[in-house]
Design a protein around this motif. Structure first.
Motif, PDB file in Angstrom:
ATOM      1  N   GLY A  80       0.910  -1.279  -0.010  1.00  0.00           N
ATOM      2  CA  GLY A  80       0.068  -0.043  -0.093  1.00  0.00           C
ATOM      3  C   GLY A  80       0.776   1.214  -0.171  1.00  0.00           C
ATOM      4  O   GLY A  80       0.216   2.481  -0.095  1.00  0.00           O
ATOM      5  N   HIS A  81       2.217   1.145  -0.097  1.00  0.00           N
ATOM      6  CA  HIS A  81       2.898   2.218  -0.014  1.00  0.00           C
ATOM      7  C   HIS A  81       4.287   2.242  -0.935  1.00  0.00           C
ATOM      8  O   HIS A  81       5.297   1.670  -0.773  1.00  0.00           O
ATOM      9  CB  HIS A  81       3.507   2.283   1.503  1.00  0.00           C
ATOM     10  CG  HIS A  81       2.714   2.557   2.395  1.00  0.00           C
ATOM     11  ND1 HIS A  81       2.063   3.507   2.926  1.00  0.00           N
ATOM     12  CD2 HIS A  81       1.883   1.566   3.128  1.00  0.00           C
ATOM     13  CE1 HIS A  81       1.039   3.451   3.770  1.00  0.00           C
ATOM     14  NE2 HIS A  81       1.162   1.930   4.123  1.00  0.00           N
ATOM     15  N   GLU A  82       3.984   2.461  -2.231  1.00  0.00           N
ATOM     16  CA  GLU A  82       4.697   2.395  -3.409  1.00  0.00           C
ATOM     17  C   GLU A  82       6.257   3.386  -3.078  1.00  0.00           C
ATOM     18  O   GLU A  82       7.422   2.858  -3.533  1.00  0.00           O
ATOM     19  CB  GLU A  82       4.237   2.973  -4.532  1.00  0.00           C
ATOM     20  CG  GLU A  82       3.330   1.902  -5.107  1.00  0.00           C
ATOM     21  CD  GLU A  82       2.761   2.720  -6.494  1.00  0.00           C
ATOM     22  OE1 GLU A  82       1.967   1.810  -7.157  1.00  0.00           O
ATOM     23  OE2 GLU A  82       2.848   3.648  -6.751  1.00  0.00           O
ATOM     24  N   ARG A 134       1.836  -2.766  -8.750  1.00  0.00           N
ATOM     25  CA  ARG A 134       2.250  -1.558  -8.058  1.00  0.00           C
ATOM     26  C   ARG A 134       3.454  -1.081  -8.882  1.00  0.00           C
ATOM     27  O   ARG A 134       4.093  -1.954  -9.606  1.00  0.00           O
ATOM     28  CB  ARG A 134       2.557  -1.830  -6.625  1.00  0.00           C
ATOM     29  CG  ARG A 134       1.431  -2.329  -5.532  1.00  0.00           C
ATOM     30  CD  ARG A 134       0.681  -1.151  -5.449  1.00  0.00           C
ATOM     31  NE  ARG A 134      -0.287  -1.337  -4.286  1.00  0.00           N
ATOM     32  CZ  ARG A 134      -1.766  -1.518  -4.664  1.00  0.00           C
ATOM     33  NH1 ARG A 134      -2.005  -1.735  -5.808  1.00  0.00           N
ATOM     34  NH2 ARG A 134      -2.461  -1.974  -3.723  1.00  0.00           N
ATOM     35  N   ASP A 135       3.992   0.237  -8.846  1.00  0.00           N
ATOM     36  CA  ASP A 135       5.129   0.885  -9.349  1.00  0.00           C
ATOM     37  C   ASP A 135       6.122   1.020  -8.415  1.00  0.00           C
ATOM     38  O   ASP A 135       5.964   1.914  -7.590  1.00  0.00           O
ATOM     39  CB  ASP A 135       4.769   1.898 -10.263  1.00  0.00           C
ATOM     40  CG  ASP A 135       3.667   1.702 -11.472  1.00  0.00           C
ATOM     41  OD1 ASP A 135       3.908   0.621 -12.096  1.00  0.00           O
ATOM     42  OD2 ASP A 135       2.960   2.541 -11.689  1.00  0.00           O
ATOM     43  N   LEU A 136       7.150   0.365  -8.686  1.00  0.00           N
ATOM     44  CA  LEU A 136       8.438   0.515  -7.680  1.00  0.00           C
ATOM     45  C   LEU A 136       9.386   1.231  -8.374  1.00  0.00           C
ATOM     46  O   LEU A 136       9.753   0.704  -9.665  1.00  0.00           O
ATOM     47  CB  LEU A 136       8.546  -0.920  -6.902  1.00  0.00           C
ATOM     48  CG  LEU A 136       7.583  -1.503  -6.101  1.00  0.00           C
ATOM     49  CD1 LEU A 136       8.236  -2.578  -5.253  1.00  0.00           C
ATOM     50  CD2 LEU A 136       6.967  -0.446  -4.891  1.00  0.00           C
ATOM     51  N   PRO A 137      10.193   1.763  -7.563  1.00  0.00           N
ATOM     52  CA  PRO A 137      11.365   2.446  -8.543  1.00  0.00           C
ATOM     53  C   PRO A 137      12.472   1.514  -8.743  1.00  0.00           C
ATOM     54  O   PRO A 137      13.719   2.201  -8.694  1.00  0.00           O
ATOM     55  CB  PRO A 137      11.742   3.700  -7.553  1.00  0.00           C
ATOM     56  CG  PRO A 137      11.285   3.308  -6.375  1.00  0.00           C
ATOM     57  CD  PRO A 137      10.153   2.185  -6.423  1.00  0.00           C
ATOM     58  N   LEU A 191      10.476   0.179   2.989  1.00  0.00           N
ATOM     59  CA  LEU A 191      10.101  -1.242   2.465  1.00  0.00           C
ATOM     60  C   LEU A 191      10.889  -1.544   0.991  1.00  0.00           C
ATOM     61  O   LEU A 191      10.915  -2.713   0.696  1.00  0.00           O
ATOM     62  CB  LEU A 191       8.536  -0.825   1.995  1.00  0.00           C
ATOM     63  CG  LEU A 191       7.683  -2.214   1.116  1.00  0.00           C
ATOM     64  CD1 LEU A 191       7.622  -3.121   2.371  1.00  0.00           C
ATOM     65  CD2 LEU A 191       6.511  -1.852   0.580  1.00  0.00           C
ATOM     66  N   HIS A 192      11.183  -0.514   0.203  1.00  0.00           N
ATOM     67  CA  HIS A 192      12.047  -0.907  -0.826  1.00  0.00           C
ATOM     68  C   HIS A 192      13.224  -1.615  -0.525  1.00  0.00           C
ATOM     69  O   HIS A 192      13.586  -2.754  -1.185  1.00  0.00           O
ATOM     70  CB  HIS A 192      12.687   0.515  -1.624  1.00  0.00           C
ATOM     71  CG  HIS A 192      11.426   1.320  -2.202  1.00  0.00           C
ATOM     72  ND1 HIS A 192      11.502   2.479  -2.639  1.00  0.00           N
ATOM     73  CD2 HIS A 192      10.060   0.919  -2.456  1.00  0.00           C
ATOM     74  CE1 HIS A 192      10.519   3.060  -3.082  1.00  0.00           C
ATOM     75  NE2 HIS A 192       9.502   2.047  -3.038  1.00  0.00           N
TER      76      HIS A 192
END
Length: 348
Positions: free
Chosen positions: A136-138, A159-162, A143-144
């Motif tokens: 819930g927290h991209e 989800r879009d992660l960097p 979290l990354h």
């Protein structure tokens, strides 16, 4: 009295040696059958399995995991287990896991970033073979880092992660543009947008689609018509009340989520507004239920069960090393289902 009888009375569990004695084979043969060794003959397999069933013997899963470095267990972490869309995701993933003889363990974070981190840690400690994660927290750097440091494969859900990571996503942006474009084609210029958390892909992609379609039609953007921040029905309800009670209310409304749609429709009913006579309306993510309303609701539909299936298939392929090391990203389509909840803007 048999060993199975003894076990049912709490007098001890049957052992591998008991199985070997009952089957008339060596303990080594029993071990090979349990671990699916390719050299074991079918006749031996049958003898051992019949003996295991007769005695009520079950292999020690922890001991097997130590030997094989696998537990045949998949963990799934979702944001909200009460959301029916997520229920379809779990159904799809479970179908794949069942067919592969894997146990699926599912839990939810409640959009709590600390809880998400704890759950990833717990899953690793319990030696799951891989994780399907719906964060819930991209944008959370904590979290990354936890995902990057995870000791088992992870597939990210929508989800879009960097950074590069296996994922299965749904298309939201173009579907949102199509929905807003439909309302514009019917003459609407003041279109309300109720969206989920902007820290998730469905939230920010749908809002971007809304903005870009208005800009494409040369319609000035009124930021007060955008109400983003939560996926809950309460958010949909309160923001719809606020929008429709304003001095210059929208003539059309787009609710970008299944629970948002439910809340918005409750608010419209509470205000004694009629769809589409008083307000054109488009929902999302609840295609089956949307068809049961009067009138049936035009909606953005996506196959959530397929989303879960594709994520589980990708994860199992990664665990079994049956695909290359190259990161895999799968994009599933969304579609606008036209029904009877939108109408031409009335003149005057």
């Amino acid at each position: 009295m048999t060993k199975k009888d003894n076990h049912s009375r709490g007098l001890g569990r049957p052992t591998m040696n008991d199985v070997a004695k009952t089957a008339g084979v060596s303990p080594v043969s029993v071990s090979r059958v349990i671990n699916n060794h390719p050299s074991v003959k079918e006749g031996t397999k049958t003898l051992v399995r019949n003996a295991m069933q007769k005695l009520g013997y079950f292999p020690n899963a922890a001991a097997q995991a130590m030997r094989t470095n696998k537990t045949d267990t998949i963990g799934v972490i979702i944001t909200d287990i009460a959301n029916s869309a997520n229920g379809h995701i779990l159904q799809g993933a479970e179908e794949v896991c069942n067919n592969a003889d894997k146990l699926m363990i599912a839990t939810s974070s409640g959009f709590d970033i600390n809880r998400e981190s704890q759950l990833i840690d717990h899953m690793q400690r319990r030696r799951v073979d891989g994780i399907i994660l719906q964060t819930g927290h991209e944008e959370s750097e904590e979290l990354h880092q936890m995902i990057k440091n995870c000791t088992v494969p992870i597939v990210v859900l929508d989800r879009d992660l960097p950074f590069e990571i296996d994922s299965v996503k749904c298309e939201h942006y173009h579907a949102a543009r199509e929905a807003v474009g439909l309302l514009i084609s019917l003459g609407h210029r003041r279109i309300g947008m109720i969206a989920a958390e902007m820290t998730t892909r469905p939230g920010h992609d749908r809002v971007k689609g809304y903005r870009d379609e208005l800009e494409s039609a040369n319609i000035p953007l009124d930021e007060t018509l955008i109400r983003a921040g939560s996926h809950l029905s309460e958010h949909g309800y309160h923001e719809t009340i606020s929008l429709l009670s304003s001095d210059n209310p929208p003539t059309a409304l787009f609710a970008g989520g299944n629970h948002l749609q439910i809340g918005a429709l409750k608010a419209i009913k509470a205000l004694n507004k009629k769809i589409p006579d008083d307000l054109s309306f488009i929902g999302a993510d609840e295609a089956t239920v949307s068809a049961l309303y009067t009138p049936p609701i035009t909606t953005i539909n996506r196959d959530m069960r397929l989303l879960g299936k594709k994520a589980a298939e990708l994860l199992l392929s990664r665990i079994n090393k049956s695909i290359s090391d190259e990161v895999r990203n799968t994009l599933l389509p969304s579609e606008v289902i036209l029904r009877s909840s939108c109408a031409l803007l009335k003149k005057g």
